[in-house]
Design a protein around this motif. Structure first.
Motif, PDB file in Angstrom:
ATOM      1  N   VAL A 184      55.481  38.779  30.263  1.00  0.00           N
ATOM      2  CA  VAL A 184      54.766  39.591  30.620  1.00  0.00           C
ATOM      3  C   VAL A 184      53.961  39.908  31.601  1.00  0.00           C
ATOM      4  O   VAL A 184      53.243  39.194  32.436  1.00  0.00           O
ATOM      5  CB  VAL A 184      53.657  38.348  29.343  1.00  0.00           C
ATOM      6  N   LEU A 185      52.965  41.506  31.796  1.00  0.00           N
ATOM      7  CA  LEU A 185      52.445  41.870  32.683  1.00  0.00           C
ATOM      8  C   LEU A 185      51.168  42.112  32.457  1.00  0.00           C
ATOM      9  O   LEU A 185      50.773  42.577  31.282  1.00  0.00           O
ATOM     10  CB  LEU A 185      53.614  42.906  33.205  1.00  0.00           C
ATOM     11  N   VAL A 186      50.381  41.383  32.649  1.00  0.00           N
ATOM     12  CA  VAL A 186      48.585  41.725  32.896  1.00  0.00           C
ATOM     13  C   VAL A 186      48.416  42.233  33.880  1.00  0.00           C
ATOM     14  O   VAL A 186      48.239  41.857  35.513  1.00  0.00           O
ATOM     15  CB  VAL A 186      47.735  40.202  32.818  1.00  0.00           C
ATOM     16  N   VAL A 190      48.484  40.910  38.157  1.00  0.00           N
ATOM     17  CA  VAL A 190      48.705  41.957  39.258  1.00  0.00           C
ATOM     18  C   VAL A 190      46.921  42.470  38.799  1.00  0.00           C
ATOM     19  O   VAL A 190      46.211  42.182  38.333  1.00  0.00           O
ATOM     20  CB  VAL A 190      49.129  43.436  39.268  1.00  0.00           C
ATOM     21  N   GLY A 191      46.606  43.198  40.027  1.00  0.00           N
ATOM     22  CA  GLY A 191      45.241  43.333  40.228  1.00  0.00           C
ATOM     23  C   GLY A 191      44.801  42.910  41.545  1.00  0.00           C
ATOM     24  O   GLY A 191      42.640  42.057  40.769  1.00  0.00           O
ATOM     25  N   LEU A 192      44.731  42.160  42.731  1.00  0.00           N
ATOM     26  CA  LEU A 192      44.084  41.783  43.203  1.00  0.00           C
ATOM     27  C   LEU A 192      43.077  40.844  42.488  1.00  0.00           C
ATOM     28  O   LEU A 192      42.037  40.294  42.692  1.00  0.00           O
ATOM     29  CB  LEU A 192      42.990  42.778  43.704  1.00  0.00           C
ATOM     30  N   ALA A 193      43.477  39.811  41.919  1.00  0.00           N
ATOM     31  CA  ALA A 193      43.463  38.326  41.617  1.00  0.00           C
ATOM     32  C   ALA A 193      43.597  37.194  42.450  1.00  0.00           C
ATOM     33  O   ALA A 193      44.105  37.230  42.773  1.00  0.00           O
ATOM     34  CB  ALA A 193      44.237  38.018  40.162  1.00  0.00           C
ATOM     35  N   ARG A 218      44.747  33.272  39.238  1.00  0.00           N
ATOM     36  CA  ARG A 218      45.928  33.550  38.961  1.00  0.00           C
ATOM     37  C   ARG A 218      46.467  32.501  37.687  1.00  0.00           C
ATOM     38  O   ARG A 218      47.694  32.061  37.596  1.00  0.00           O
ATOM     39  CB  ARG A 218      46.723  33.371  40.137  1.00  0.00           C
ATOM     40  N   GLU A 219      45.572  31.226  38.246  1.00  0.00           N
ATOM     41  CA  GLU A 219      46.339  29.603  37.725  1.00  0.00           C
ATOM     42  C   GLU A 219      45.358  30.026  36.144  1.00  0.00           C
ATOM     43  O   GLU A 219      45.690  29.410  35.668  1.00  0.00           O
ATOM     44  CB  GLU A 219      44.853  28.281  38.455  1.00  0.00           C
ATOM     45  N   ALA A 220      44.696  31.076  36.154  1.00  0.00           N
ATOM     46  CA  ALA A 220      44.008  31.685  34.022  1.00  0.00           C
ATOM     47  C   ALA A 220      45.879  30.898  32.958  1.00  0.00           C
ATOM     48  O   ALA A 220      46.271  31.121  32.042  1.00  0.00           O
ATOM     49  CB  ALA A 220      43.608  32.284  33.973  1.00  0.00           C
ATOM     50  N   LEU A 263      39.647  46.598  43.340  1.00  0.00           N
ATOM     51  CA  LEU A 263      38.526  45.135  43.165  1.00  0.00           C
ATOM     52  C   LEU A 263      39.023  44.155  43.018  1.00  0.00           C
ATOM     53  O   LEU A 263      39.381  43.398  42.071  1.00  0.00           O
ATOM     54  CB  LEU A 263      37.092  45.850  41.721  1.00  0.00           C
ATOM     55  N   PRO A 264      38.199  42.812  43.809  1.00  0.00           N
ATOM     56  CA  PRO A 264      38.594  42.006  43.636  1.00  0.00           C
ATOM     57  C   PRO A 264      38.198  40.746  42.821  1.00  0.00           C
ATOM     58  O   PRO A 264      37.137  41.338  42.275  1.00  0.00           O
ATOM     59  CB  PRO A 264      37.917  41.237  45.228  1.00  0.00           C
ATOM     60  N   LYS A 265      38.712  40.239  41.973  1.00  0.00           N
ATOM     61  CA  LYS A 265      38.426  39.632  41.032  1.00  0.00           C
ATOM     62  C   LYS A 265      38.566  38.356  41.251  1.00  0.00           C
ATOM     63  O   LYS A 265      39.856  37.785  41.574  1.00  0.00           O
ATOM     64  CB  LYS A 265      39.594  39.771  39.109  1.00  0.00           C
ATOM     65  N   GLU A 266      37.468  37.246  40.436  1.00  0.00           N
ATOM     66  CA  GLU A 266      37.428  35.975  40.732  1.00  0.00           C
ATOM     67  C   GLU A 266      36.821  35.127  39.573  1.00  0.00           C
ATOM     68  O   GLU A 266      36.027  36.266  38.818  1.00  0.00           O
ATOM     69  CB  GLU A 266      36.972  36.145  41.975  1.00  0.00           C
ATOM     70  N   GLY A 267      37.163  34.077  39.461  1.00  0.00           N
ATOM     71  CA  GLY A 267      36.133  32.965  38.489  1.00  0.00           C
ATOM     72  C   GLY A 267      37.425  33.248  37.201  1.00  0.00           C
ATOM     73  O   GLY A 267      38.306  33.630  36.969  1.00  0.00           O
ATOM     74  N   SER A 268      36.530  31.716  36.837  1.00  0.00           N
ATOM     75  CA  SER A 268      37.615  31.378  35.200  1.00  0.00           C
ATOM     76  C   SER A 268      37.250  32.323  34.150  1.00  0.00           C
ATOM     77  O   SER A 268      38.051  31.758  32.913  1.00  0.00           O
ATOM     78  CB  SER A 268      37.137  29.866  35.061  1.00  0.00           C
ATOM     79  N   ALA A 269      36.361  33.393  34.141  1.00  0.00           N
ATOM     80  CA  ALA A 269      36.075  34.055  33.136  1.00  0.00           C
ATOM     81  C   ALA A 269      37.373  34.985  32.897  1.00  0.00           C
ATOM     82  O   ALA A 269      36.949  35.463  31.504  1.00  0.00           O
ATOM     83  CB  ALA A 269      34.385  35.066  33.087  1.00  0.00           C
TER      84      ALA A 269
END
Length: 515
Positions: free
Chosen positions: A62-64, A32-35, A40-42, A71-77
């Protein structure tokens, strides 16, 4: 807040706290958290990497949570910090005992790939008091560039226990060299710089390059193909002085955000030189797009943006340069986010005098009609052209000059440029500026005062060429630079006349050299 990630937004970015809750239920990972979809694929990458690194993935729900949640999050980092947060919460690895910023993409076998924006992430973490950083080994040289913080490189996820134990015990990081999937040099960053000595003849053009380099002035070169426009522009970076340490860090941070940082030899102190193709899109020029990244304007920060065949660029792309040329930054506003990137650059434009390219060539005939010429020249737009201090018509050099001796080298001219820049920095130290091209109206009144005779010459030039107030300020700034190159405290008539000559094309009664 124990495990922290970084979301690159603008030059600084935001810290993202990873909160993990493990509870009874059907095994799985809720995020959760606008991923974004990449984040999400992570979940699947993390699960596979943890198991293949001889750790036990929790067999519970497991809840992350990625905070702040709005705040939108993006990327594989986010792969590596997510794996660390889950393993710490499940007790599979030691608790670090202090906030840790982690970045990295996980392969399914548990190895860690390099990511972009590591340098600005470390800078943001340092501003928030974080001391320890876990980064991919491929990004080590980038992470240590600031010379602060404890940087712990990681190549495999199974190294995590040793790294967290060292962090918990306050031990220094293990020393490693930055290796791995290091990117090669970016061809657009240096522009294949040439030596000015290769430009035979062209005295007016060489002089214009020197003035532009000394004062930070924007430059337009126009003339038939093969006259030396591109060669002159490619030699321009060699005339510029080195960047200061702070400026070099700014440039390196922007390159890191774009994923172009190559720090095998540390932070580069030469000004960047960007030369995008004329098919560049608006997003490619100003930044943004599907992924939040800086564009060519920001990648040219503290350096040069060269647009070859400028009249072939799209109109909206050319006009997007106007605000950055005035403000020295790019403000991008999109649905759901906004960002500000630095964009203090010198603009170099090169274009033909007409669509067919024969105008100005003595041995050829131009077949373009007057309407073709007008339409072609309007592509640059008066508002953009008004921000170009120096305009130089370029003609092919005579054969005697082409086979003649070489001219002054870039290194020789650069010494004069550096002396002029030093004079400007000393004069402008209290104004927050460093170059004459950035002088505003209040500074012009103070630093570009004219004698009575020079003022009369200036008045006649303004009357004859029908110059705008912006053009008048442009001429005074250029004249100030010419005086600095000659070590003169005051602007003399000769300086003013030379500045007028470099400005005249494109204004009033002298739009371009005609047939």
């Amino acid at each position: 807040m124990t495990i922290v990630a970084h979301e690159p937004i603008g030059l600084e970015g935001r810290l993202i706290a990873l909160e993990v809750d493990i509870r009874r239920g059907i095994p799985g990972v809720d995020l959760v958290g606008l991923a974004s979809e990449a984040v999400r694929e992570a979940r699947e990458r993390v699960r596979a990497a943890v198991r293949n690194s001889n750790f036990e993935f929790p067999l519970d729900r497991v809840l992350v949570n990625l905070a702040p949640a709005d705040l939108p999050k993006e990327g594989s980092a986010y792969d590596l910090p997510m794996a660390i947060a889950i393993l710490v919460a499940s007790g599979a690895v030691p608790h670090p005992g202090a906030p840790v910023l982690a970045l990295g993409e996980l392969r399914l076998d548990g190895s860690v790939r390099g990511v972009r924006a590591v340098l600005p992430a470390v800078a943001t973490g340092l501003r928030h008091g974080i001391d320890d950083y876990i980064v991919p080994e491929a990004n080590l040289s980038e992470a240590v560039a600031l010379g602060r913080g404890r940087i712990h490189p990681i190549a495999e996820l199974n190294e995590l226990v040793a790294i967290l134990s060292r962090i918990r015990g306050g031990s220094p990081p293990l020393q490693k060299s930055g290796t791995g999937d290091r990117r090669g040099p970016d061809p657009g960053s240096t522009g294949f710089c040439m030596d000015l000595a290769e430009l035979k003849g062209q005295r007016t053009l060489r002089r214009a390059l020197e003035i532009a380099a000394a004062g930070g002035h924007n430059l337009l070169l126009f003339g038939p193909p093969g006259s030396g426009k591109t060669m002159a522009a490619r030699s321009f970076p060699g005339l510029l002085p080195d960047l200061s340490d702070q400026e070099a860090i700014e440039v390196a941070s922007i390159s890191s955000l774009a994923g172009l940082f190559n720090g095998l030899f540390g932070i580069e102190h030469r000004p960047p030189f960007r030369s995008p193709h004329h098919s560049a899109s608006l997003e490619g020029m100003i930044g943004g797009g599907r992924v939040r990244r800086p564009g060519e304007i920001s990648l040219a920060h503290r350096g040069v943006l060269f647009l070859d065949e400028a009249a072939e660029f799209r109109t909206n792309v050319l006009q997007s340069l106007r605000e950055p040329l005035e403000e020295g930054r790019v403000s991008i506003v999109r649905a759901g986010w906004s960002a500000v990137y630095p964009g203090d650059f010198q603009l170099l434009l090169a274009t033909n005098s007409c669509p067919c390219g024969n105008l100005g060539r003595k041995s050829a005939v131009c077949f373009c009609s007057d309407s073709d010429l007008l339409r072609y020249r309007r592509r640059l737009g008066g508002a953009l052209l008004d921000r170009i201090d120096i305009r130089v018509p370029v003609e092919p050099s005579p054969v005697q000059e082409i086979i003649g001796p070489r001219g002054e080298s870039s290194a020789t001219v650069r010494l004069r440029v550096e002396r002029a820049v030093a004079i400007q920095k000393q004069r402008l130290c209290r104004s927050g500026l460093t170059r004459n091209a950035r002088l505003r109206s209040e500074h012009i009144e103070r630093f570009c005062a004219l004698s009575r005779d020079a003022a009369k010459v200036f008045e006649r030039a303004v009357e004859k060429l029908v110059l705008s107030s912006r053009a008048c300020h442009s001429i005074l700034r250029t004249a100030r630079t010419i005086a600095d190159l000659e070590g003169e405290d005051s602007i003399r008539e000769a300086h003013l006349l030379e500045a007028v000559q470099h400005r005249r094309y494109g204004d009033g009664e002298s739009p371009w050299p005609g047939r």
